[in-house]
Design a protein around this motif. Structure first.
Motif, short mmCIF file in Angstrom:
data_model
loop_
_atom_site.label_atom_id
_atom_site.label_comp_id
_atom_site.label_asym_id
_atom_site.label_seq_id
_atom_site.Cartn_x
_atom_site.Cartn_y
_atom_site.Cartn_z
N ARG A 1 2.37 1.74 -3.46
CA ARG A 1 1.31 2.23 -4.33
C ARG A 1 1.04 3.72 -4.08
O ARG A 1 0.91 4.51 -5.00
CB ARG A 1 0.04 1.41 -4.12
N ASP B 1 0.83 -1.21 0.00
CA ASP B 1 0.00 0.00 0.00
C ASP B 1 0.86 1.26 0.00
O ASP B 1 0.55 2.24 -0.67
CB ASP B 1 -0.94 0.02 1.21
N ILE C 1 0.10 -1.81 -11.96
CA ILE C 1 -0.88 -1.75 -10.88
C ILE C 1 -2.24 -2.02 -11.49
O ILE C 1 -2.71 -1.26 -12.33
CB ILE C 1 -0.86 -0.39 -10.15
#
Length: 89
Positions: free
Chosen positions: A10, A7, A43
């Motif tokens: 990202r 996370d 992604i």
């Protein structure tokens, strides 16, 4: 790695703006036999790859055809490198 690390990676990528604000088509192409820098981002269904000749310093970035795009690339790679180094120490 844990979901929290994924996370964070990202978040760093999206916050950088590289997936929306950068196009490497004007960046210096690496010459044969020279060092190049590559960043590949996947992604979800999005897959983006960036390639440029080696960046030695911000001077190279500032004197490029696309200083704003290369600056985003440069700082993003530095941020990701720092995160990885902190994970392995």
């Amino acid at each position: 790695v844990s979901p929290a690390v994924v996370d964070e990676i990202r978040r760093i990528i999206f916050d950088s703006g590289i997936t929306t604000d950068v196009d490497d088509s004007n960046w210096k192409e690496p010459e044969d036999g020279t060092t190049k820098q590559e960043l590949e981002i996947k992604i979800g269904n999005e897959h983006i790859a960036f390639t440029t000749g080696e960046i030695f310093s911000m001077l190279d970035v500032n004197h490029s055809v696309d200083p704003s795009g290369l600056k985003i690339f440069y700082y993003l790679t530095q941020d990701l490198k720092s995160l990885v180094m902190s994970l392995i120490k």
